[in-house]
Design an enzyme around this catalytic site. Sequence first.
Site, PDB file in Angstrom:
ATOM      1  N   CYS A   1       0.115   3.773   2.756  1.00 28.67           N
ATOM      2  CA  CYS A   1       0.585   3.228   4.043  1.00 28.67           C
ATOM      3  C   CYS A   1       2.067   3.546   4.230  1.00 28.67           C
ATOM      4  CB  CYS A   1       0.380   1.718   4.100  1.00 28.67           C
ATOM      5  SG  CYS A   1      -1.339   1.181   4.000  1.00 28.67           S
TER       6      CYS A   1
ATOM      7  N   CYS B   1       0.833  -1.206   0.000  1.00 30.21           N
ATOM      8  CA  CYS B   1       0.000   0.000   0.000  1.00 30.21           C
ATOM      9  C   CYS B   1       0.872   1.262   0.000  1.00 30.21           C
ATOM     10  CB  CYS B   1      -0.908  -0.048   1.232  1.00 30.21           C
ATOM     11  SG  CYS B   1      -1.718   1.490   1.643  1.00 30.21           S
TER      12      CYS B   1
END
Length: 103
Positions: A34, A31
């Site tokens: 993230c 991600c």
Amino acid sequence: MSVVTVTKDNFEQEVMKSQKPVLIDFWASWCGPCKMLSPLVDEVAEEALYAKICKINVDEQPELAGVFRVMSIPTLAVLKDGKVISTSVGVQSKAKILKMIEE
């Protein structure tokens, strides 16, 4: 204070029984957002000594992601006394993360 990696094996002890407010960062290695949020969460862990900062990898701990109904990542959740008091989805500023914990 360093970030605590939470799994289903230590969740009860690290999160539910914590005497301090707990910030959980739900993330995954693939991600992009993230990866942008992770250094900020690490900085918060060094500064917010009044809270416990945890990370849960949703790919490795799908049961915990399900408990918190995580649909998008990164998701941040703040718990006090084992109850969710605040959540946010997406990259947040360090100031916003600290405010979430302090409320």
